[in-house]
Design a protein around this motif. Sequence first.
Motif, PDB file in Angstrom:
ATOM      1  N   SER A  46       0.143  23.306 -29.186  1.00  0.00           N
ATOM      2  CA  SER A  46      -1.198  22.728 -29.046  1.00  0.00           C
ATOM      3  C   SER A  46      -1.616  22.701 -27.570  1.00  0.00           C
ATOM      4  CB  SER A  46      -1.234  21.306 -29.624  1.00  0.00           C
ATOM      5  OG  SER A  46      -0.910  21.331 -30.998  1.00  0.00           O
ATOM      6  N   PHE A  47      -2.901  23.068 -27.355  1.00  0.00           N
ATOM      7  CA  PHE A  47      -3.440  23.115 -25.994  1.00  0.00           C
ATOM      8  C   PHE A  47      -4.875  22.595 -26.005  1.00  0.00           C
ATOM      9  CE2 PHE A  47      -0.337  26.513 -26.415  1.00  0.00           C
ATOM     10  CZ  PHE A  47       0.498  26.290 -25.332  1.00  0.00           C
ATOM     11  N   ASN A  48      -5.300  22.132 -24.839  1.00  0.00           N
ATOM     12  CA  ASN A  48      -6.697  21.742 -24.626  1.00  0.00           C
ATOM     13  C   ASN A  48      -7.357  22.732 -23.683  1.00  0.00           C
ATOM     14  OD1 ASN A  48      -6.946  19.237 -26.125  1.00  0.00           O
ATOM     15  ND2 ASN A  48      -5.573  18.324 -24.617  1.00  0.00           N
ATOM     16  N   LEU A  49      -8.534  23.208 -24.079  1.00  0.00           N
ATOM     17  CA  LEU A  49      -9.309  24.097 -23.211  1.00  0.00           C
ATOM     18  C   LEU A  49     -10.284  23.219 -22.409  1.00  0.00           C
ATOM     19  CD1 LEU A  49     -10.056  27.119 -25.563  1.00  0.00           C
ATOM     20  CD2 LEU A  49      -8.136  26.746 -24.035  1.00  0.00           C
ATOM     21  N   VAL A  50     -10.077  23.177 -21.126  1.00  0.00           N
ATOM     22  CA  VAL A  50     -10.857  22.286 -20.262  1.00  0.00           C
ATOM     23  C   VAL A  50     -11.646  23.144 -19.254  1.00  0.00           C
ATOM     24  CG1 VAL A  50      -9.219  20.403 -20.525  1.00  0.00           C
ATOM     25  CG2 VAL A  50      -8.925  22.045 -18.635  1.00  0.00           C
ATOM     26  N   ASP A  51     -12.476  22.461 -18.490  1.00  0.00           N
ATOM     27  CA  ASP A  51     -13.247  23.181 -17.460  1.00  0.00           C
ATOM     28  C   ASP A  51     -12.309  23.840 -16.452  1.00  0.00           C
ATOM     29  OD1 ASP A  51     -15.599  22.382 -18.647  1.00  0.00           O
ATOM     30  OD2 ASP A  51     -15.815  20.589 -17.386  1.00  0.00           O
ATOM     31  N   GLY A  52     -12.758  24.981 -15.950  1.00  0.00           N
ATOM     32  CA  GLY A  52     -11.931  25.717 -15.007  1.00  0.00           C
ATOM     33  C   GLY A  52     -11.583  24.897 -13.766  1.00  0.00           C
ATOM     34  N   LEU A  53     -10.342  25.062 -13.307  1.00  0.00           N
ATOM     35  CA  LEU A  53      -9.881  24.317 -12.143  1.00  0.00           C
ATOM     36  C   LEU A  53     -10.419  24.906 -10.837  1.00  0.00           C
ATOM     37  CD1 LEU A  53      -6.155  23.758 -13.175  1.00  0.00           C
ATOM     38  CD2 LEU A  53      -8.069  22.176 -13.400  1.00  0.00           C
ATOM     39  N   ALA A  54     -10.777  26.154 -10.837  1.00  0.00           N
ATOM     40  CA  ALA A  54     -11.253  26.807  -9.601  1.00  0.00           C
ATOM     41  C   ALA A  54     -12.726  27.160  -9.756  1.00  0.00           C
ATOM     42  CB  ALA A  54     -10.452  28.065  -9.340  1.00  0.00           C
TER      43      ALA A  54
END
Length: 277
Positions: A269-277
């Motif tokens: 399981s993973f969360n797709l979050v806003d890009g870090l860069a």
Amino acid sequence: MPDNKSRPSQEQPWENGWAPDISRAPGTRRLWLAGGLAVATIVACVTAIALNDKPVDDKSEARQGQTLSDEETEGGLISFATPSASGSPTPTGKKSTTASASPKTSSSPEAQGSSTPHAPAAPSASSTTKPSAPGPAATRRSVRSVNYPDRYWHVSGGLVKLDQVGGSESRADSTFTVVKGLADSSCATFVTADGTYLRHRDFVLRAERNDGSALFKQDATFCAVPSSYASGAVMLESVNYPGRFLRHKNFALRLDAYGYGSNHREDFSFNLVDGLA
């Protein structure tokens, strides 16, 4: 005194001067009567036969091309008429032999009392509604682990690992452009900052240049399905290996089967979050 002449003897008519009347053959009247009776009998028979045959022919002509009713077919006659599209109700008092169109539902192993352990079914991208986590085309995202929330997908040495975010270079290597899947537009493909694609090869997730082959497109396409472990998280299923999902193992990303024998299912399981860069 009148002469008493006796009738000449029939045995010697010519000798006595008497001759029989030969103007009419003996028994002619009887022959005519018998002939007339025979003719009348024949005419009556022919008339009776004609009258008996005509209603049958008329009925046959009138009924030609018509389907026999149920009452007429009770004696074993079969009707081959094509049923109408709308269908007709079953006659009262007659049992319908039409099979039900709805399939029979087989009982589940639980209903049958089976004691065999049942493996949990892996979520399927085709049968599960895909969440909108990948977002529209060309969306920059970072992928964060559910059970290691301080670790993200990170490209290092051509392989994808689960690392903690460090400097600016690490943040860029942990940020991907999510586009429509190369092999399935309803799924997703991850593109790195330097233009390589994340694909599985030998079940290991790595970053490689697109060679344009059909195999590469399938290896680089993943379908997101809701996680069975964490609400709001997703699992990423391979297009060309249904039932296998991306997971981290020893902090390395790989493709593994999800099912009853899977250990640490939270690793899928993973969360797709806003890009870090």
